[in-house]
Write an enzyme that holds these catalytic residues in place. Structure first.
Site, PDB file in Angstrom:
ATOM      1  N   ASN A   9       0.853  -1.186   0.000  1.00 40.52           N
ATOM      2  CA  ASN A   9       0.000   0.000   0.000  1.00 40.52           C
ATOM      3  C   ASN A   9       0.890   1.238   0.000  1.00 40.52           C
ATOM      4  OD1 ASN A   9      -1.832   2.023   0.465  1.00 40.52           O
ATOM      5  ND2 ASN A   9      -2.441   1.318   2.514  1.00 40.52           N
ATOM      6  N   TRP A  10       0.991   1.871  -1.161  1.00 38.27           N
ATOM      7  CA  TRP A  10       1.904   3.018  -1.285  1.00 38.27           C
ATOM      8  C   TRP A  10       1.347   4.256  -0.578  1.00 38.27           C
ATOM      9  CZ3 TRP A  10       3.504   3.098  -7.228  1.00 38.27           C
ATOM     10  CH2 TRP A  10       4.102   1.865  -7.551  1.00 38.27           C
ATOM     11  N   LYS A  11       0.073   4.231  -0.218  1.00 33.21           N
ATOM     12  CA  LYS A  11      -0.594   5.400   0.390  1.00 33.21           C
ATOM     13  C   LYS A  11      -0.363   6.629  -0.501  1.00 33.21           C
ATOM     14  CE  LYS A  11      -0.236   3.124   4.808  1.00 33.21           C
ATOM     15  NZ  LYS A  11      -0.104   3.196   6.259  1.00 33.21           N
ATOM     16  N   HIS A  94      -9.380   0.912   5.210  1.00 30.48           N
ATOM     17  CA  HIS A  94      -8.104   1.180   5.876  1.00 30.48           C
ATOM     18  C   HIS A  94      -8.335   2.133   7.052  1.00 30.48           C
ATOM     19  CE1 HIS A  94      -4.035   2.452   6.679  1.00 30.48           C
ATOM     20  NE2 HIS A  94      -3.645   1.377   6.033  1.00 30.48           N
ATOM     21  N   GLU A  96      -6.792   4.591   8.048  1.00 31.42           N
ATOM     22  CA  GLU A  96      -6.647   6.019   7.710  1.00 31.42           C
ATOM     23  C   GLU A  96      -7.917   6.549   7.052  1.00 31.42           C
ATOM     24  OE1 GLU A  96      -2.964   5.440   5.598  1.00 31.42           O
ATOM     25  OE2 GLU A  96      -2.051   4.861   7.515  1.00 31.42           O
ATOM     26  N   GLU A 166      -5.013  -5.018  10.679  1.00 32.84           N
ATOM     27  CA  GLU A 166      -3.992  -3.999  10.885  1.00 32.84           C
ATOM     28  C   GLU A 166      -4.247  -3.301  12.221  1.00 32.84           C
ATOM     29  OE1 GLU A 166      -2.105  -2.632   6.950  1.00 32.84           O
ATOM     30  OE2 GLU A 166      -3.903  -1.440   7.204  1.00 32.84           O
ATOM     31  N   GLY A 172       2.812   2.336  10.823  1.00 36.04           N
ATOM     32  CA  GLY A 172       3.752   3.442  10.675  1.00 36.04           C
ATOM     33  C   GLY A 172       4.461   3.830  11.955  1.00 36.04           C
ATOM     34  N   SER A 212       3.820  -2.062  10.359  1.00 35.08           N
ATOM     35  CA  SER A 212       5.280  -2.113  10.547  1.00 35.08           C
ATOM     36  C   SER A 212       5.862  -3.484  10.222  1.00 35.08           C
ATOM     37  CB  SER A 212       5.661  -1.673  11.970  1.00 35.08           C
ATOM     38  OG  SER A 212       5.234  -0.340  12.191  1.00 35.08           O
ATOM     39  N   GLY A 233       2.972  -1.079   4.281  1.00 33.22           N
ATOM     40  CA  GLY A 233       2.984   0.352   3.989  1.00 33.22           C
ATOM     41  C   GLY A 233       4.398   0.805   3.657  1.00 33.22           C
ATOM     42  N   GLY A 234       5.072   1.394   4.642  1.00 36.50           N
ATOM     43  CA  GLY A 234       6.397   1.996   4.433  1.00 36.50           C
ATOM     44  C   GLY A 234       7.379   1.113   3.664  1.00 36.50           C
TER      45      GLY A 234
HETATM   46  P1  13P Z   1       3.223   0.396   7.689  1.00 39.16           P
HETATM   47  O1  13P Z   1       3.761  -0.875   7.075  1.00 39.16           O
HETATM   48  O2  13P Z   1       3.932   1.624   7.181  1.00 39.16           O
HETATM   49  O3  13P Z   1       3.161   0.304   9.169  1.00 39.16           O
HETATM   50  O4  13P Z   1       1.717   0.558   7.167  1.00 39.16           O
HETATM   51  C1  13P Z   1       0.854  -0.510   7.248  1.00 39.16           C
HETATM   52  C2  13P Z   1      -0.387  -0.160   6.509  1.00 39.16           C
HETATM   53  O5  13P Z   1      -1.135   0.701   6.910  1.00 39.16           O
HETATM   54  C3  13P Z   1      -0.643  -0.871   5.256  1.00 39.16           C
HETATM   55  O6  13P Z   1      -1.920  -0.622   4.800  1.00 39.16           O
END
Ligand code: 13P
Length: 249
Positions: A9-11, A94, A96, A166, A172, A212, A233-234
């Protein structure tokens, strides 16, 4: 039998040009096998990214879609539009989206149905915040999210869903759920599915972990019997790290 699936997920990261480069690098490095790997770039990158990937197990997802079919909803992107870009999956719910954009269980349930009606596979995200875990309410929170978001689907439709657990406190933050915490929750979710839809469907449902997840912890997370991959994510923003996670089974 359920599939192992790792999705990146590149966000809201990467310009179009940077996204194309990242997708090319992942495409070059990814191992072609039965595990599924999914790139989830921003909407506007989807069609261009589709042109540079060709591995048989590499697919595309959007990060969201609208809760309405079409019409006067300025700025929204419909499930049908997502499908028309060559994406096969869509992340829904998600944390967010839930917390910054007010997406409720009811809105998400509408999105899930529109995604399915347009032949997109939802990657449905659930998870508790830190205060809920500390208060010992994490199982109840996740139960409600699953029940309200998904449990009015037919057996056939539910069979298409991917779930991503999640824990919000792990997203993050560099704080990962321990393998035991992940396994406990994944098993709990699978048991909920078994009670509602039966053992067969529960066993066939892919449940990803997100929060993470990195190359150095993916192996021990994925080694759990009920953890079927990750939503990353990251670490999905670097091709080498992302592919290392995809190879961690
Ligand atoms: P991180 O891997 O950056 O913690 O993010 C997880 C995430 O929200 C994937 O959708």
């Amino acid at each position: 039998m359920r599939k192992n699936i790792v999705a990146g997920n590149w966000k809201m990261n990467k310009t179009l040009q940077e996204g194309i480069e990242l997708a090319k690098a992942v495409n070059d490095q990814v191992t072609e096998n039965d595990d599924i790997v999914i790139l989830c770039p921003p909407f506007i990158h989807l069609t261009e990214v589709a042109k540079v990937i060709n591995k048989k197990n590499l697919f595309l997802a959007a990060q969201n879609c609208a809760s309405e079919e079409s019409g006067a909803y300025t700025g929204e992107v419909s499930a049908a539009m997502v499908k028309s870009t060559c994406a096969d999956y869509v992340i829904l719910g998600h944390s967010e989206r839930r917390s910054y954009y007010g997406e409720t269980d009811e809105i998400l349930n509408k999105k899930v149905k529109l995604a399915l009606a347009n032949d997109l596979v939802p990657i449905f995200c659930i998870g508790e915040v830190l205060e809920e875990r500390e208060a010992g309410k994490h199982l109840d929170v996740v139960k409600t999210q699953v029940e309200k978001g998904l449990f009015d689907l037919s057996k056939e439709d539910f069979g298409k869903i991917i779930i991503a657990y999640e824990p919000v406190w792990a997203i993050g933050t560099g704080k990962t759920a321990t393998p035991d915490q992940a396994q406990e929750m994944h098993k709990y979710i699978r048991d909920l599915i078994a009670q509602k839809y039966g053992d067969q469907l529960a066993n066939d449902t892919t449940i990803q972990y997100g929060g993470s997840c990195k190359p150095d912890n993916a192996k021990e997370l994925f080694a759990n019997p009920d953890v079927d991959g990750g939503l990353i994510g990251g670490a999905s923003l670097k091709a080498g790290d992302f592919v290392a996670i995809a190879n961690a089974f």
